[in-house]
Design a protein around this motif. Structure first.
Motif, short mmCIF file in Angstrom:
data_model
loop_
_atom_site.label_atom_id
_atom_site.label_comp_id
_atom_site.label_asym_id
_atom_site.label_seq_id
_atom_site.Cartn_x
_atom_site.Cartn_y
_atom_site.Cartn_z
N ILE A 147 0.86 -1.19 0.00
CA ILE A 147 0.00 0.00 0.00
C ILE A 147 0.89 1.24 0.00
N LEU A 148 0.60 2.16 -0.92
CA LEU A 148 1.36 3.41 -1.03
C LEU A 148 0.47 4.60 -0.74
N ASP A 149 1.06 5.69 -0.24
CA ASP A 149 0.28 6.92 -0.10
C ASP A 149 0.27 7.67 -1.43
N TYR A 150 -0.39 8.83 -1.45
CA TYR A 150 -0.57 9.56 -2.71
C TYR A 150 0.75 9.96 -3.36
N HIS A 151 1.78 10.13 -2.55
CA HIS A 151 3.08 10.57 -3.06
C HIS A 151 3.99 9.40 -3.41
N GLY A 152 3.49 8.18 -3.29
CA GLY A 152 4.28 7.01 -3.66
C GLY A 152 5.10 6.42 -2.53
N ASN A 153 4.96 6.94 -1.32
CA ASN A 153 5.67 6.39 -0.17
C ASN A 153 5.01 5.09 0.28
#
Length: 277
Positions: free
Chosen positions: A100-106
């Motif tokens: 699972i990634l956040d909106y910024h790709g982290n």
């Protein structure tokens, strides 16, 4: 003496008149100040319906204060799962890795998951999973609870997400899903026919100039989630506007007379026979 008395009376009246005028002016000034304080301030700002984790792109304006938007806006995450086969001939798919990634790709979550049943087909060519990956893997129920906690209340981006939700045993609300394999916007942008189901690999190559899922090492759920996320961002504004339009159409349709009882009055509300749709 009489003349001086008249002058004193006139002076006293003038002072009283001046005092009343001064009092009225002060009261008027105070009222003006109060009115200015009550004048609505322009707090409208550009808003796309997303939190600061999801930068605005639509450019539309909203009458809601910024603080309210931040509190109400959903957060976007990207999800991808890799599966292995269990049961006879490995025909049953079970979760073996979830990212699972956040909106910024982290990366918010990336774990190997131990299936409930014995693995009969690792599907390494596609899943990238090998036996050693599952030796100390997280038990399925524990991983599922952790994943549910992260996804709760968030918009989920991914490709062919019905497969991921199926192995996670998660029923998900349709309006909270952005499936890059199902939207016509990306197919149109890439020049594919509207009804064609296009793979993530092909969309990434055509629209992102990115080559994924290559070689014999298998897929990477982090790489696939990031590709789906970047594809979503290409059409984010149009996609969200389209969904909002559909929701408004549903509301208008619901309010049409054909969806309400014909005739009757308030007394019919408690009468089940009167409420025929």
């Amino acid at each position: 003496m009489e003349g001086m008395s008249v002058k004193r009376k006139r002076s006293t009246k003038k002072k009283q008149s001046d005092w009343h005028v001064s009092k009225r002016l002060k009261k008027s000034d105070a009222t003006d100040v109060a009115n200015r304080d009550q004048t609505p301030k322009d707090t409208w700002e550009v808003d796309s319906g997303f939190s600061e984790c999801s930068p605005p792109t639509s450019g539309r304006t909203s009458p809601c204060p910024t603080s309210s938007l931040a509190a109400a806006a959903p957060i976007v995450v990207a999800l991808d799962c890799e599966m292995v086969g269990t049961g006879p001939r490995g025909r049953c798919s079970e979760l073996a890795r979830c990212s699972i990634l956040d909106y910024h790709g982290n990366v918010l979550y990336d774990r190997y998951v131990r299936p409930c049943q014995d693995v009969t087909d690792y599907r390494t060519r596609w899943s990238g999973i090998r036996p050693h990956h599952l030796l100390d893997a997280t038990p399925f129920e524990q991983a599922r609870n952790e994943i549910l906690t992260i996804l709760e209340g968030k918009v989920v981006v991914g490709h062919s997400l019905f497969n991921d939700f199926r192995v996670l045993h998660i029923p998900y609300q349709r309006h909270m899903v952005r499936d890059t394999g199902a939207t016509h916007l990306l197919r149109a942008l890439a020049g594919f026919p509207p009804q064609r189901r296009v793979s993530l690999k092909l969309l990434a190559a055509n629209l992102l100039n990115r080559h994924i899922q290559v070689g014999k090492m298998g897929h990477s759920s982090v790489e696939d989630a990031l590709a789906a996320l970047d594809l979503y961002k290409l059409v984010q504004s149009e996609w969200e506007w389209e969904l909002q339009g559909q929701q408004m159409d549903n509301v208008e349709q619901y309010l049409q007379d054909q969806y309400w009882p014909e005739g009757g009055d308030d007394d019919d509300v408690d009468n089940p026979e009167a409420n025929t749709f």
